[in-house]
Structures are given as C-alpha cells and as structure tokens.
Design a protein around this motif. Sequence first.
Motif, PDB file in Angstrom:
ATOM      1  N   LEU A 128     -66.148  11.569 -41.779  1.00 53.77           N
ATOM      2  CA  LEU A 128     -65.715  12.814 -42.395  1.00 53.77           C
ATOM      3  C   LEU A 128     -66.601  13.007 -43.915  1.00 53.77           C
ATOM      4  O   LEU A 128     -66.677  12.548 -44.486  1.00 53.77           O
ATOM      5  N   ARG A 129     -67.010  14.328 -43.882  1.00 57.55           N
ATOM      6  CA  ARG A 129     -67.313  15.308 -44.774  1.00 57.55           C
ATOM      7  C   ARG A 129     -66.384  16.122 -45.743  1.00 57.55           C
ATOM      8  O   ARG A 129     -65.565  16.693 -45.217  1.00 57.55           O
ATOM      9  N   VAL A 130     -66.629  15.510 -47.054  1.00 64.50           N
ATOM     10  CA  VAL A 130     -64.977  16.279 -48.011  1.00 64.50           C
ATOM     11  C   VAL A 130     -66.663  17.168 -49.249  1.00 64.50           C
ATOM     12  O   VAL A 130     -67.092  16.412 -49.566  1.00 64.50           O
ATOM     13  N   ARG A 131     -65.878  18.520 -49.632  1.00 71.31           N
ATOM     14  CA  ARG A 131     -66.613  19.141 -50.383  1.00 71.31           C
ATOM     15  C   ARG A 131     -65.421  19.766 -51.870  1.00 71.31           C
ATOM     16  O   ARG A 131     -64.913  20.346 -50.885  1.00 71.31           O
ATOM     17  N   VAL A 132     -65.648  19.838 -52.184  1.00 70.49           N
ATOM     18  CA  VAL A 132     -64.789  20.404 -53.477  1.00 70.49           C
ATOM     19  C   VAL A 132     -65.397  21.778 -54.093  1.00 70.49           C
ATOM     20  O   VAL A 132     -66.987  21.716 -54.766  1.00 70.49           O
ATOM     21  N   ARG A 133     -64.773  22.716 -53.177  1.00 69.38           N
ATOM     22  CA  ARG A 133     -65.538  24.471 -53.899  1.00 69.38           C
ATOM     23  C   ARG A 133     -64.831  24.338 -56.093  1.00 69.38           C
ATOM     24  O   ARG A 133     -63.448  23.748 -55.699  1.00 69.38           O
ATOM     25  N   ASP A 134     -65.578  25.011 -56.462  1.00 71.35           N
ATOM     26  CA  ASP A 134     -65.616  25.026 -58.539  1.00 71.35           C
ATOM     27  C   ASP A 134     -64.837  24.791 -59.109  1.00 71.35           C
ATOM     28  O   ASP A 134     -64.100  24.185 -59.546  1.00 71.35           O
ATOM     29  N   TYR A 209     -55.846  11.385 -41.352  1.00 71.17           N
ATOM     30  CA  TYR A 209     -56.457  10.795 -42.546  1.00 71.17           C
ATOM     31  C   TYR A 209     -55.732  12.026 -43.986  1.00 71.17           C
ATOM     32  O   TYR A 209     -55.890  13.605 -43.595  1.00 71.17           O
ATOM     33  N   HIS A 210     -55.330  11.944 -44.386  1.00 66.27           N
ATOM     34  CA  HIS A 210     -54.978  13.095 -45.822  1.00 66.27           C
ATOM     35  C   HIS A 210     -56.668  12.751 -47.445  1.00 66.27           C
ATOM     36  O   HIS A 210     -56.736  11.588 -46.990  1.00 66.27           O
ATOM     37  N   VAL A 211     -56.664  13.391 -47.530  1.00 65.44           N
ATOM     38  CA  VAL A 211     -57.625  12.977 -48.661  1.00 65.44           C
ATOM     39  C   VAL A 211     -57.536  14.310 -49.833  1.00 65.44           C
ATOM     40  O   VAL A 211     -56.450  15.365 -49.747  1.00 65.44           O
ATOM     41  N   ARG A 212     -57.518  13.488 -50.986  1.00 63.86           N
ATOM     42  CA  ARG A 212     -57.364  15.217 -51.867  1.00 63.86           C
ATOM     43  C   ARG A 212     -58.164  14.225 -53.264  1.00 63.86           C
ATOM     44  O   ARG A 212     -58.755  13.631 -52.912  1.00 63.86           O
ATOM     45  N   TRP A 213     -58.057  14.669 -54.246  1.00 64.46           N
ATOM     46  CA  TRP A 213     -59.011  15.187 -55.572  1.00 64.46           C
ATOM     47  C   TRP A 213     -58.009  14.885 -56.872  1.00 64.46           C
ATOM     48  O   TRP A 213     -57.269  15.165 -56.750  1.00 64.46           O
ATOM     49  N   GLY A 242     -66.838  13.239 -36.054  1.00 62.53           N
ATOM     50  CA  GLY A 242     -65.926  13.547 -38.016  1.00 62.53           C
ATOM     51  C   GLY A 242     -65.086  15.036 -37.776  1.00 62.53           C
ATOM     52  O   GLY A 242     -65.466  15.126 -36.605  1.00 62.53           O
ATOM     53  N   ALA A 243     -65.339  14.996 -38.726  1.00 63.68           N
ATOM     54  CA  ALA A 243     -64.775  16.109 -39.183  1.00 63.68           C
ATOM     55  C   ALA A 243     -65.691  16.263 -40.317  1.00 63.68           C
ATOM     56  O   ALA A 243     -65.802  16.140 -41.792  1.00 63.68           O
ATOM     57  N   ALA A 244     -65.754  17.426 -40.823  1.00 60.77           N
ATOM     58  CA  ALA A 244     -65.316  18.007 -41.939  1.00 60.77           C
ATOM     59  C   ALA A 244     -64.377  18.394 -42.889  1.00 60.77           C
ATOM     60  O   ALA A 244     -63.130  19.783 -41.976  1.00 60.77           O
ATOM     61  N   VAL A 245     -64.098  18.890 -44.391  1.00 59.78           N
ATOM     62  CA  VAL A 245     -62.896  19.353 -44.851  1.00 59.78           C
ATOM     63  C   VAL A 245     -63.493  20.194 -46.310  1.00 59.78           C
ATOM     64  O   VAL A 245     -64.207  19.645 -46.961  1.00 59.78           O
ATOM     65  N   GLU A 246     -62.904  21.242 -47.377  1.00 55.60           N
ATOM     66  CA  GLU A 246     -63.310  21.754 -47.793  1.00 55.60           C
ATOM     67  C   GLU A 246     -62.305  21.962 -49.330  1.00 55.60           C
ATOM     68  O   GLU A 246     -60.645  22.163 -48.654  1.00 55.60           O
TER      69      GLU A 246
END
Length: 272
Positions: A128-134, A209-213, A242-246
Amino acid sequence: MTPEKRQRLLIRATLVAGMVLAGLGLVAVIQAKGAKGGAAAPALARQSLRVKVVDRHGRVVKGAQVFVKTASGAAPAQARWSPKDGTLMLPRRAQPHDLRVLARGFRVRDVTGVGDDRTIAVERGYRLRVRVRDVPESGVPENVRVMLRIRPLDVDAADPDGLSAERLVDLMDNLGGAGPKNIPRGDFGYPVSLAQARRGILLPRSGRYHVRWGLFHLRHGTWFTRGARCGRDVEIGPDADGAAVELVMTLDDLQATIDGLKRGIASAGGKR
C-alpha cells in the motif's frame, strides 16, 4: 476524550513472537532443542516430515512463526520449529497437518493437507503506497512530525478463523526509510512516516484498510488527528499486488491538528 481525538502513547516494544490464536485450535510448535544449530535430532528426523518455510527467492524468513491446527489445542508430539533454518519437523501420521505461517512483512499463508515433506514459500505483503499532498515545508512545530496510521477494517469478515486487528497490525511492515520508533502498534494501528508510506506499507492480507494522517509529538509521545476527514478507506483485492492512495492536507486541517495536539499535551500535564 475518544481514541479518535487523542491517544497518549506509551513507549514499548512490539513483537510478533508469542502470538496465540485463541479459538482457532492453532498452536505454535516448540523450538527445536538439543542439536547444534537448532537442527532436529536424528531419531526425530527419521520419524518426522520436514516443512521448510522460505520467501519467493528460497531464503529463510527471519522471525517467521508456524502454527499447527490441532483438535486438542496442544502442539503435536515431537513437533519442533527451528527458526535459524526455517524448518518445521512434524510427526508423520495418517491424518495430514493444517498449518498457518505468519511473518512480519509477508502475507498470511494457510496450508492444508501437509502429509509429507513440503517447502512453503510465503509472498511479500500487499504493498500500500500512500502520498499526502500539500504538506508544508515549514510551519509545523519543533519536535512534531506528520505521521500516518493504518488500520485493518472488517476483520471478522476477512478472517473467520480469528486473527484480530491488533495481530494483523503487528504483522505489517514497510519497505524502509526513516520513520517513527518505539511507538506501540496493536489497537493504535501501524504508524509510518511520510517517506515510508510513499515507498510502501506491507500488509498481511487483502481486504479493506483505513489510512489517515495526524501529528505526533516526539518528546511528549502524543498523537492527534482530526479523524476521518484526514483519511480514507482503501480496498486491496486478493488478486492485486497492492494499491495506492492520495490524501490531501489542507491548511485548515493542519492548524486545527496543531491546536488539538497542544491541547492534548496541556491536558496531560505537559508543556506546550
């Protein structure tokens, strides 16, 4: 205050070793004894079948555990596990063995009908790849880091055999990079830095799955998140790698999270 609002983190180590799967009839076998290097004794080897646990390249998986399903809930007589060479010795019998292999950073592997020597290859976890923008380059207080948290959802539906959310989190890993250290997993979830999340988190099984910052204060060991508005659910199919999320970090959410973190530290008796 609810866990979604603030969690006071106690620093402790988390280990996969010693997991007991209650209600499964799955029991960890005993580590091999008595022979140099953990190898099985000759008499045991003659009476046993040999199961080898490796990765896709044939290498021993460090930290792997093998559980055997038994009706009594007790380990089979003469069963021995040698972690050094990734070998499980089991008694030969008319009724074949059912096994579960767990290893941090790898997919859960269930194997049924093991009645003879077998090599079991476990696959690397779903990525699972996660990118946080800004994310701002400045403005975050000293000793505060942006951190992500990953939690499994629909655990009962995903695993009727009983792997809990806490145990699934304990099996997660990442593909490297600097990140949080000595932060408990379990009920909190799996914590990773932005750099680790971009490279990929390794998940033990498919599903939701749940992802948060949120923000984590290094010195006070305090975490704060605004909740679901700073995260999202992601679905990983059983046939996908897998998956990717922004995720997006707005300035309003960032400031509100900084303020909430300060309130949490103050209410716990710490200094701002």
